[in-house]
Design a protein around this motif. Structure first.
Motif, short mmCIF file in Angstrom:
data_model
loop_
_atom_site.label_atom_id
_atom_site.label_comp_id
_atom_site.label_asym_id
_atom_site.label_seq_id
_atom_site.Cartn_x
_atom_site.Cartn_y
_atom_site.Cartn_z
N LEU A 93 -5.35 -15.31 -31.79
CA LEU A 93 -6.13 -14.14 -31.40
C LEU A 93 -7.05 -14.46 -30.22
O LEU A 93 -7.17 -13.67 -29.28
CB LEU A 93 -6.95 -13.64 -32.58
N ALA A 94 -7.70 -15.62 -30.26
CA ALA A 94 -8.62 -16.01 -29.18
C ALA A 94 -7.85 -16.35 -27.90
O ALA A 94 -8.43 -16.37 -26.82
CB ALA A 94 -9.47 -17.19 -29.62
N GLY B 74 -18.33 -10.58 -31.28
CA GLY B 74 -17.90 -11.16 -32.56
C GLY B 74 -16.46 -11.63 -32.51
O GLY B 74 -16.11 -12.68 -33.08
N PHE B 75 -15.61 -10.87 -31.83
CA PHE B 75 -14.19 -11.24 -31.70
C PHE B 75 -14.04 -12.55 -30.93
O PHE B 75 -13.34 -13.47 -31.35
CB PHE B 75 -13.45 -10.11 -30.99
N VAL B 76 -14.76 -12.66 -29.81
CA VAL B 76 -14.66 -13.88 -29.00
C VAL B 76 -15.28 -15.07 -29.74
O VAL B 76 -14.72 -16.17 -29.75
CB VAL B 76 -15.36 -13.68 -27.63
N ALA B 77 -16.43 -14.85 -30.38
CA ALA B 77 -17.13 -15.95 -31.06
C ALA B 77 -16.40 -16.42 -32.31
O ALA B 77 -16.30 -17.62 -32.57
CB ALA B 77 -18.55 -15.52 -31.41
N CYS C 107 -10.81 -10.01 -35.45
CA CYS C 107 -11.34 -8.66 -35.54
C CYS C 107 -11.40 -8.35 -37.03
O CYS C 107 -10.87 -9.12 -37.84
CB CYS C 107 -10.45 -7.67 -34.77
N PRO C 108 -12.03 -7.27 -37.47
CA PRO C 108 -12.15 -7.04 -38.91
C PRO C 108 -10.81 -7.01 -39.65
O PRO C 108 -10.69 -7.57 -40.74
CB PRO C 108 -12.86 -5.68 -38.98
N GLY C 109 -9.79 -6.38 -39.08
CA GLY C 109 -8.49 -6.31 -39.76
C GLY C 109 -7.81 -7.66 -39.90
O GLY C 109 -7.32 -8.01 -40.98
#
Length: 196
Positions: free
Chosen positions: A41-42, A101-104, A108-110
């Motif tokens: 993801l990252a 939050g996604f990058v750190a 993602c929530p899902g």
């Protein structure tokens, strides 16, 4: 004919059961696609893996084209579909917080919930952080309410806000997807030497 629940084809009482089935199927597909990996993801942000970008762009495009065709053929009434209301500043600030939050965290929530389902510790910590954030937001809602409900723009779509005919929008969105896919491949090839 569609949407099926608002038009009474499927009873309203089935909506939660259908939502659970769709949610489980979505989670299964995310895990099968490797989206429970924070490295994958990252990779979008570091330029070495664009699978997430391609999958979600493709899903949006297929859904958009499918909905327009179903509407054109008379199987679906687009005007009866729910469009979430737009609160501009809430969307901008919320999107920025989620992006950081996604990058750190790399989720993602899902995808975080998908990773929790297979026991990933980093995802469990991430979801606990989400719950703490939700708790703080709900307890301080009166403080955040003017921002949350400010700049109400109604139930608009991207097509509405741009003032573009929906068929031209699909054409432009498709062209944009092709360009982004080509660019992402070029970036991945350049960064492949660094990460592999």
């Amino acid at each position: 004919m569609g949407p099926l629940i608002p038009n009474g084809v499927i009873p309203y009482e089935w909506s939660n059961i259908i939502a659970i089935i769709i949610g489980i199927a979505f989670g299964f597909i995310l895990e099968a696609s490797g989206f429970s990996s924070s490295r994958k993801l990252a990779g979008v942000f570091y330029g070495y893996d664009f699978a997430v970008l391609k999958v979600f762009f493709t899903a949006a495009l297929v859904s958009l084209i499918g909905i327009l065709y179903m509407d054109y053929l008379g199987y679906l009434d687009m005007s009866a579909l729910y469009v979430h209301p737009t609160y501009l500043w809430g969307a901008i600030i919320g999107g920025a917080i989620m992006g950081v939050g996604f990058v750190a965290g790399g989720f993602c929530p899902g995808t975080a919930l998908t990773s929790v389902a297979i026991g990933k510790i980093d995802a469990i910590i991430y979801v606990v952080g989400i719950m703490v954030g939700v708790f703080i937001f709900s307890e301080l809602f009166t403080l955040f309410q003017p921002i949350y409900e400010g700049s109400f723009m109604g139930n608009i779509t991207l097509m509405d806000s741009l003032g573009v005919n929906r068929y031209w929008f699909v054409f432009l969105f498709t062209a944009l997807a092709i360009v982004i896919f080509k660019l992402s491949d070029m970036i991945r090839k350049r960064t492949k030497k660094i990460f592999y």
